[in-house]
Design a protein around this motif. Sequence first.
Motif, PDB file in Angstrom:
ATOM      1  N   GLY A 134      32.418  44.737  95.043  1.00  7.93           N
ATOM      2  CA  GLY A 134      31.877  46.044  94.704  1.00  7.93           C
ATOM      3  C   GLY A 134      32.427  47.160  95.567  1.00  7.93           C
ATOM      4  O   GLY A 134      32.639  48.284  95.100  1.00  7.93           O
ATOM      5  N   ILE A 135      32.677  46.862  96.846  1.00  8.18           N
ATOM      6  CA  ILE A 135      33.200  47.884  97.754  1.00  8.18           C
ATOM      7  C   ILE A 135      34.592  48.311  97.322  1.00  8.18           C
ATOM      8  O   ILE A 135      34.917  49.504  97.262  1.00  8.18           O
ATOM      9  CB  ILE A 135      33.201  47.363  99.201  1.00  8.18           C
ATOM     10  CG1 ILE A 135      31.754  47.203  99.702  1.00  8.18           C
ATOM     11  CG2 ILE A 135      33.974  48.304 100.120  1.00  8.18           C
ATOM     12  CD1 ILE A 135      31.645  46.515 101.042  1.00  8.18           C
ATOM     13  N   ILE A 136      35.455  47.346  97.000  1.00  5.23           N
ATOM     14  CA  ILE A 136      36.812  47.675  96.565  1.00  5.23           C
ATOM     15  C   ILE A 136      36.769  48.475  95.267  1.00  5.23           C
ATOM     16  O   ILE A 136      37.459  49.496  95.119  1.00  5.23           O
ATOM     17  CB  ILE A 136      37.645  46.399  96.368  1.00  5.23           C
ATOM     18  CG1 ILE A 136      37.834  45.660  97.699  1.00  5.23           C
ATOM     19  CG2 ILE A 136      38.994  46.731  95.745  1.00  5.23           C
ATOM     20  CD1 ILE A 136      38.713  46.369  98.683  1.00  5.23           C
ATOM     21  N   ALA A 137      35.951  48.027  94.306  1.00  7.78           N
ATOM     22  CA  ALA A 137      35.852  48.735  93.028  1.00  7.78           C
ATOM     23  C   ALA A 137      35.324  50.149  93.228  1.00  7.78           C
ATOM     24  O   ALA A 137      35.788  51.100  92.583  1.00  7.78           O
ATOM     25  CB  ALA A 137      34.943  47.957  92.072  1.00  7.78           C
ATOM     26  N   ALA A 138      34.357  50.323  94.139  1.00  8.02           N
ATOM     27  CA  ALA A 138      33.763  51.639  94.358  1.00  8.02           C
ATOM     28  C   ALA A 138      34.767  52.631  94.928  1.00  8.02           C
ATOM     29  O   ALA A 138      34.733  53.828  94.595  1.00  8.02           O
ATOM     30  CB  ALA A 138      32.558  51.508  95.288  1.00  8.02           C
ATOM     31  N   ILE A 139      35.665  52.151  95.797  1.00 15.98           N
ATOM     32  CA  ILE A 139      36.682  53.036  96.370  1.00 15.98           C
ATOM     33  C   ILE A 139      37.547  53.632  95.268  1.00 15.98           C
ATOM     34  O   ILE A 139      37.795  54.851  95.221  1.00 15.98           O
ATOM     35  CB  ILE A 139      37.546  52.273  97.389  1.00 15.98           C
ATOM     36  CG1 ILE A 139      36.709  51.910  98.621  1.00 15.98           C
ATOM     37  CG2 ILE A 139      38.767  53.096  97.798  1.00 15.98           C
ATOM     38  CD1 ILE A 139      37.415  50.969  99.584  1.00 15.98           C
ATOM     39  N   PHE A 140      38.023  52.792  94.362  1.00  9.80           N
ATOM     40  CA  PHE A 140      38.881  53.282  93.284  1.00  9.80           C
ATOM     41  C   PHE A 140      38.097  54.156  92.305  1.00  9.80           C
ATOM     42  O   PHE A 140      38.594  55.188  91.847  1.00  9.80           O
ATOM     43  CB  PHE A 140      39.524  52.104  92.556  1.00  9.80           C
ATOM     44  CG  PHE A 140      40.673  51.490  93.297  1.00  9.80           C
ATOM     45  CD1 PHE A 140      41.965  51.964  93.128  1.00  9.80           C
ATOM     46  CD2 PHE A 140      40.465  50.440  94.187  1.00  9.80           C
ATOM     47  CE1 PHE A 140      43.036  51.405  93.822  1.00  9.80           C
ATOM     48  CE2 PHE A 140      41.527  49.878  94.886  1.00  9.80           C
ATOM     49  CZ  PHE A 140      42.808  50.360  94.703  1.00  9.80           C
ATOM     50  N   ASP A 141      36.872  53.770  91.983  1.00  7.51           N
ATOM     51  CA  ASP A 141      36.081  54.557  91.042  1.00  7.51           C
ATOM     52  C   ASP A 141      35.747  55.931  91.605  1.00  7.51           C
ATOM     53  O   ASP A 141      35.727  56.926  90.883  1.00  7.51           O
ATOM     54  CB  ASP A 141      34.798  53.815  90.682  1.00  7.51           C
ATOM     55  CG  ASP A 141      35.027  52.698  89.677  1.00  7.51           C
ATOM     56  OD1 ASP A 141      36.113  52.683  89.061  1.00  7.51           O
ATOM     57  OD2 ASP A 141      34.146  51.851  89.518  1.00  7.51           O
ATOM     58  N   LEU A 142      35.479  56.012  92.893  1.00  5.55           N
ATOM     59  CA  LEU A 142      35.134  57.289  93.516  1.00  5.55           C
ATOM     60  C   LEU A 142      36.307  58.263  93.463  1.00  5.55           C
ATOM     61  O   LEU A 142      36.139  59.458  93.218  1.00  5.55           O
ATOM     62  CB  LEU A 142      34.710  57.053  94.963  1.00  5.55           C
ATOM     63  CG  LEU A 142      34.398  58.305  95.796  1.00  5.55           C
ATOM     64  CD1 LEU A 142      33.198  59.048  95.218  1.00  5.55           C
ATOM     65  CD2 LEU A 142      34.142  57.922  97.245  1.00  5.55           C
ATOM     66  N   PHE A 143      37.518  57.759  93.700  1.00  5.73           N
ATOM     67  CA  PHE A 143      38.689  58.631  93.810  1.00  5.73           C
ATOM     68  C   PHE A 143      39.408  58.878  92.484  1.00  5.73           C
ATOM     69  O   PHE A 143      40.176  59.825  92.369  1.00  5.73           O
ATOM     70  CB  PHE A 143      39.684  58.039  94.805  1.00  5.73           C
ATOM     71  CG  PHE A 143      39.255  58.180  96.251  1.00  5.73           C
ATOM     72  CD1 PHE A 143      38.034  58.715  96.590  1.00  5.73           C
ATOM     73  CD2 PHE A 143      40.092  57.762  97.264  1.00  5.73           C
ATOM     74  CE1 PHE A 143      37.638  58.839  97.905  1.00  5.73           C
ATOM     75  CE2 PHE A 143      39.719  57.883  98.593  1.00  5.73           C
ATOM     76  CZ  PHE A 143      38.479  58.417  98.915  1.00  5.73           C
ATOM     77  N   GLY A 184      40.675  60.160  89.111  1.00  5.60           N
ATOM     78  CA  GLY A 184      40.508  61.434  88.437  1.00  5.60           C
ATOM     79  C   GLY A 184      40.352  62.609  89.366  1.00  5.60           C
ATOM     80  O   GLY A 184      40.075  63.728  88.910  1.00  5.60           O
ATOM     81  N   THR A 185      40.507  62.380  90.673  1.00  8.84           N
ATOM     82  CA  THR A 185      40.388  63.460  91.651  1.00  8.84           C
ATOM     83  C   THR A 185      41.699  63.594  92.417  1.00  8.84           C
ATOM     84  O   THR A 185      42.604  62.771  92.300  1.00  8.84           O
ATOM     85  CB  THR A 185      39.244  63.194  92.646  1.00  8.84           C
ATOM     86  OG1 THR A 185      39.646  62.174  93.574  1.00  8.84           O
ATOM     87  CG2 THR A 185      37.990  62.731  91.924  1.00  8.84           C
ATOM     88  N   ARG A 186      41.792  64.622  93.251  1.00  2.00           N
ATOM     89  CA  ARG A 186      43.001  64.824  94.037  1.00  2.00           C
ATOM     90  C   ARG A 186      43.169  63.757  95.119  1.00  2.00           C
ATOM     91  O   ARG A 186      44.222  63.644  95.742  1.00  2.00           O
ATOM     92  CB  ARG A 186      42.972  66.211  94.699  1.00  2.00           C
ATOM     93  CG  ARG A 186      41.871  66.386  95.744  1.00  2.00           C
ATOM     94  CD  ARG A 186      41.853  67.799  96.290  1.00  2.00           C
ATOM     95  NE  ARG A 186      41.496  68.767  95.257  1.00  2.00           N
ATOM     96  CZ  ARG A 186      41.456  70.087  95.466  1.00  2.00           C
ATOM     97  NH1 ARG A 186      41.779  70.583  96.649  1.00  2.00           N
ATOM     98  NH2 ARG A 186      41.110  70.898  94.493  1.00  2.00           N
ATOM     99  N   LEU A 187      42.137  62.957  95.337  1.00  2.00           N
ATOM    100  CA  LEU A 187      42.213  61.866  96.320  1.00  2.00           C
ATOM    101  C   LEU A 187      42.647  60.545  95.708  1.00  2.00           C
ATOM    102  O   LEU A 187      42.768  59.546  96.420  1.00  2.00           O
ATOM    103  CB  LEU A 187      40.859  61.681  97.018  1.00  2.00           C
ATOM    104  CG  LEU A 187      40.322  62.877  97.795  1.00  2.00           C
ATOM    105  CD1 LEU A 187      38.988  62.531  98.449  1.00  2.00           C
ATOM    106  CD2 LEU A 187      41.322  63.355  98.844  1.00  2.00           C
ATOM    107  N   GLU A 188      42.875  60.519  94.414  1.00  2.00           N
ATOM    108  CA  GLU A 188      43.218  59.262  93.742  1.00  2.00           C
ATOM    109  C   GLU A 188      44.417  58.540  94.359  1.00  2.00           C
ATOM    110  O   GLU A 188      44.382  57.315  94.509  1.00  2.00           O
ATOM    111  CB  GLU A 188      43.474  59.516  92.255  1.00  2.00           C
ATOM    112  CG  GLU A 188      43.774  58.237  91.471  1.00  2.00           C
ATOM    113  CD  GLU A 188      43.843  58.475  89.968  1.00  2.00           C
ATOM    114  OE1 GLU A 188      44.180  57.529  89.234  1.00  2.00           O
ATOM    115  OE2 GLU A 188      43.557  59.611  89.530  1.00  2.00           O
ATOM    116  N   PRO A 189      45.490  59.256  94.750  1.00  2.00           N
ATOM    117  CA  PRO A 189      46.633  58.538  95.342  1.00  2.00           C
ATOM    118  C   PRO A 189      46.310  57.829  96.647  1.00  2.00           C
ATOM    119  O   PRO A 189      47.069  56.964  97.089  1.00  2.00           O
ATOM    120  CB  PRO A 189      47.669  59.655  95.568  1.00  2.00           C
ATOM    121  CG  PRO A 189      47.285  60.736  94.619  1.00  2.00           C
ATOM    122  CD  PRO A 189      45.786  60.692  94.557  1.00  2.00           C
ATOM    123  N   LEU A 190      45.184  58.191  97.287  1.00  2.00           N
ATOM    124  CA  LEU A 190      44.835  57.589  98.580  1.00  2.00           C
ATOM    125  C   LEU A 190      44.027  56.310  98.434  1.00  2.00           C
ATOM    126  O   LEU A 190      43.860  55.568  99.413  1.00  2.00           O
ATOM    127  CB  LEU A 190      44.034  58.599  99.424  1.00  2.00           C
ATOM    128  CG  LEU A 190      44.672  59.969  99.645  1.00  2.00           C
ATOM    129  CD1 LEU A 190      43.770  60.841 100.495  1.00  2.00           C
ATOM    130  CD2 LEU A 190      46.048  59.825 100.284  1.00  2.00           C
TER     131      LEU A 190
END
Length: 337
Positions: A65-74, A76-82
């Motif tokens: 869940g932690i790994i999935a949450a990191i990608f879901d949070l970022f 579609g945002t300007r932080l997605e590449p991170l």
Amino acid sequence: MMATALRHSIDRFADLPTLYAQMVATPEYQAAFGDPMPLSIAEPGDAPAEHEMPEPIAAQAECGGIIAAIFDLFTGTRLEPLAPDIAWGFVNSFHYLAGKLEKREDGFAKELGELARDPEGSEIYARSLEEKQIQCQSLAEQRQAIECMRDYAAEMYRAQSGWPWSPARGTRASSASSASQIAAIDFLRARQLEQRERHLPQGPVVVVTGPADWHDWQAIWARLDAIHARVSHMILVTTGQRRGVDQIAAAWAARSGVEVPVVRYGLYGTGRKTAFTRNRKILELKPVEAVLCEGSGVQANLYQLLRQANVPIHALRKADQSPDAVRVPPRASRRGH
């Protein structure tokens, strides 16, 4: 948070249903978390006590869940590449901690061995021997649990980023097995055998080498899948580079369900002849098969040596790689070093 991450991730990635949606702990989690020792020592200096282990299904679900949450949070945002970099660091933190635990385990195993080789009949000696053994077993149990979480988080990272995870440095070896109370000498023998199999594995050798500038991981994985189907107990030998062909092969070996030992046969020494000497050393391993990707003259020399020894070779040319349009996304490839 976990339910949201699960729902969004499954919509985007075909791999996640088998990794996360099926809420049944994998055999690896059951082995690492489901059968804890009766007594353990959580911290050095503590007395042996009954300590609970996390539930296998909870440990697996929260880790994914932690790994999935990191990608879901970022996304579609300007932080997605991170997102891949942050998720990579999360997986690597498990890898780093597993290494620290293994070093501590080695220290206690050495002390336990010294005690076992010089037996006394006193009650103090017997108590000290028992506590050292429990401490060493406790560290082994902790290490196996952390390695299990690392391996699952690495699979989640691969599913989310599209690029296989690999450590920045050091080897990666894991095994999930329950600990049991056995005699000190037997415990040390069992531990030595486990280490020998993890770090000096035995089995048919398959060589994979090529340049650091190589992006077509699907072609390499397809060849290795076919070889593994025929030689299930194979050992993978690479030249230990952190990028390109060697990194792609190491990541394939670390996938859940594959778990092939990897031996990194790096360069030792200096001079123009060092790489050619290594080629001859690789030939002395008597490989049963090889995957060679087009590279320098050193690579061509290894091809000639293996061909003269009648070793079956899967030769991949640079020009035959998949075009840039089907490469792994650049944001994920930054961790391929």
